[in-house]
Design a protein around this motif. Structure first.
Motif, short mmCIF file in Angstrom:
data_model
loop_
_atom_site.label_atom_id
_atom_site.label_comp_id
_atom_site.label_asym_id
_atom_site.label_seq_id
_atom_site.Cartn_x
_atom_site.Cartn_y
_atom_site.Cartn_z
N ALA A 153 0.83 -1.22 0.00
CA ALA A 153 0.00 0.00 0.00
C ALA A 153 0.86 1.26 0.00
O ALA A 153 1.81 1.39 0.77
N SER A 154 0.50 2.20 -0.88
CA SER A 154 1.24 3.46 -0.99
C SER A 154 0.83 4.41 0.14
O SER A 154 -0.35 4.51 0.46
N PRO A 155 1.78 5.11 0.74
CA PRO A 155 1.43 6.06 1.81
C PRO A 155 0.72 7.28 1.24
O PRO A 155 1.03 7.76 0.15
N ARG A 156 -0.25 7.80 1.99
CA ARG A 156 -0.98 9.00 1.59
C ARG A 156 -0.83 10.04 2.72
O ARG A 156 -1.05 9.73 3.89
N TYR A 157 -0.47 11.25 2.32
CA TYR A 157 -0.23 12.33 3.26
C TYR A 157 -1.40 13.32 3.24
O TYR A 157 -2.04 13.51 2.19
N VAL A 158 -1.65 13.96 4.36
CA VAL A 158 -2.80 14.85 4.50
C VAL A 158 -2.32 16.24 4.89
O VAL A 158 -1.49 16.40 5.78
N LYS A 261 -9.34 19.11 4.40
CA LYS A 261 -8.26 18.13 4.44
C LYS A 261 -8.09 17.53 3.05
O LYS A 261 -9.03 16.99 2.49
N SER A 262 -6.87 17.62 2.51
CA SER A 262 -6.59 17.10 1.18
C SER A 262 -5.51 16.02 1.27
O SER A 262 -4.55 16.16 2.02
N GLN A 263 -5.67 14.96 0.47
CA GLN A 263 -4.74 13.84 0.49
C GLN A 263 -3.91 13.84 -0.80
O GLN A 263 -4.37 14.23 -1.86
N GLY A 264 -2.67 13.39 -0.66
CA GLY A 264 -1.77 13.26 -1.81
C GLY A 264 -0.74 12.18 -1.52
O GLY A 264 -0.49 11.82 -0.36
#
Length: 488
Positions: A153-158, A261-264
């Motif tokens: 699973a790829s990490p997602r930052y907020v 809150k936005s994820q990338g």
């Protein structure tokens, strides 16, 4: 078993081989199923298939070998000698044939052996699915998910920011009277925050973000794992749904603070996305404010035009009235006539007093008495004339009527002047408001730059999956036990 029987079995075995492909022929589990099918009707062929399973040297070989040994232990010593002296394959065929012969005779010993062999085959067939159902249903899926969460699973930052919409009091924009007429001055409670939330999830903003940041390319990057990323050939609807799942907007109903809150897949992109969302939302709310201000200005301009038309009409009527009667100020004219009448009444009173005094010492025919009487009569006639100018309405020139009409025009003129002054003030203030911000998007917390990944939440996801799998396993166990009891 004679030679013909062996040949017949070998022929059937070869036909069975010809009916299968290479994968099936080398699949021990598939062959075990066939042996189980032929065990009751054709035990000799079943034993021949089991020999094939043993020759494959797989995980079932030892179990099959033990079974064949049990079958061979029941054979005669003569047949064992033939196996040692002759060809090994023919000897095995002979053992199977004699086993078949014993099955056909239905001896008690052979029946017990056949039942035992059948149980062995069933165990071998179901050893993967039925031997450890807890492992297959609970542990194996959980281990697969564990590997995905921890390794794949790829990490997602907020990135998170907080904003709020503020606006000045509209009552300060215009005069009190005009504000009441226009219905302005009432500040909305939560509509602005909900409006910002709806705009953030709108297709217009998503398309704008895609143009500025290449949003779709980032979310469908090959660096991310297949499950987490967006498909490259996804539709617009799928893209919008993916955006809504990765951008969270919450409104605090008490304080009206908007949390974004936005994820990338990188912390830098998540922060850049959040900044652009806040900037575009500010542009949008200001555009709405300016549009409302222009609409307000247009309304006040229309009202001001009506007031100007009213004052022009009242002024025109007043001038026509003054020209018609030749009076600059009928009120002053009436006051002057009234003063003249009061002065005449005063003279009449003086002359009557003198007349009484003269009559006390002179006769009525005396020249002085006659002169005063004539003077009194003249004054009384003049008094009647002056009073008729104030009250006589037959000729249409009554000062009281003229004054009443003049007062009406004067009141209308004063009201029009007051409305004009109020409208002029409101118009000037509205012009100022039209060129400045009516609503402000205040940034309570700037977009943050994440240092650690927020998603996936490995411990939470693993615990949740374990609970779900255990629940499903328990429910399945109950259903299986119920069906098993009913079928007895």
């Amino acid at each position: 078993m004679n030679t013909n029987d062996r040949k017949q079995i070998e022929k059937e075995f070869l036909e069975l081989k010809a009916s299968m492909n290479e994968q099936q022929w080398n699949d021990a589990q598939h062959l075990l199923k066939l042996a189980n099918d032929y065990e009751d009707n054709h035990p000799a062929l079943s034993l021949r298939i089991l020999q094939r399973v043993k020759n494959l040297n797989n995980k079932y070989a030892k179990s099959v070998e033990r079974r064949l040994e049990k079958v061979n232990n029941g054979n005669s010593s003569a047949n064992k000698q033939n196996i040692k002296e002759g060809d090994s394959n023919k000897a095995i065929m002979s053992d199977r044939a004699e086993g078949s012969f014993k099955f056909q005779n239905k001896s008690s010993e052979t029946k017990q052996q056949a039942s035992s062999d059948k149980s062995i085959i069933r165990i071998l067939l179901g050893m993967e699915l039925h031997k450890k159902p807890f492992f297959m249903i609970v542990l194996l899926p959980w281990l697969v998910f564990f590997i995905y969460q921890t390794i794949i699973a790829s990490p997602r930052y907020v990135s998170e920011s907080q904003i709020i919409v503020e606006q000045p009091d509209s009552m300060a924009t215009m005069d009190t009277g005009m504000a009441l007429l226009s219905g302005l001055g009432v500040k909305p409670t939560g509509t602005d925050a909900e409006l910002v939330k709806a705009f953030i999830y709108s297709a217009d903003l998503i398309n704008y973000l895609d143009e500025q940041l290449d949003l779709k390319k980032h979310y469908s990057s090959s660096d991310a794992d297949y499950i987490s990323r967006l498909s490259r050939d996804s539709s617009k609807e799928s893209f919008y749904a993916y955006f809504e799942n990765h951008v969270e907007v919450n409104v605090d109903q008490k304080s009206q603070v908007i949390s974004v809150k936005s994820q990338g897949f990188t912390p830098e992109f998540a922060q850049a996305l959040n900044k652009l969302i806040v900037e575009r939302a500010e542009w949008y709310i200001n555009q709405i404010g300016n549009k409302l201000a222009k609409e307000q200005l247009k309304f006040i301009q229309n009202e001001h035009a009506l007031v100007e038309e009213r004052i022009r009409s009242t002024k025109k009527q007043l001038l026509e009235f003054q020209n018609k009667y030749g009076l600059l100020d009928p009120e002053a004219e009436g006051m002057a006539i009234q003063k003249i009448a009061y002065s005449i009444e005063s003279l009449i009173a003086q002359r009557q007093a003198e007349l009484k005094a003269l009559k006390g010492v002179m006769s009525d025919t005396a020249p002085q008495v006659t002169s005063i009487v004539n003077e009194i009569n003249a004054l009384e006639e003049q008094l009647k004339s002056e009073r008729s100018r104030l009250t006589d309405s037959e000729s249409g020139q009554s000062v009281s009527e003229i004054l009443s009409k003049f007062v009406d025009f004067k009141v209308d003129m004063e009201l029009a002047l007051k409305a004009y002054a109020s409208s002029q003030i409101s118009l000037e203030k509205s012009r100022v408001e039209a060129y400045r911000q009516i609503k402000y998007l205040v940034v309570v917390e700037s977009p943050t730059l994440a240092e650690e990944k927020t998603y996936p939440k490995v411990l939470y996801n693993l615990a949740l999956l374990a609970v779900v799998l255990l629940m499903l396993f328990g429910i399945g166990k109950i259903i299986y036990s119920t069906i098993h009891e009913i079928s007895k």
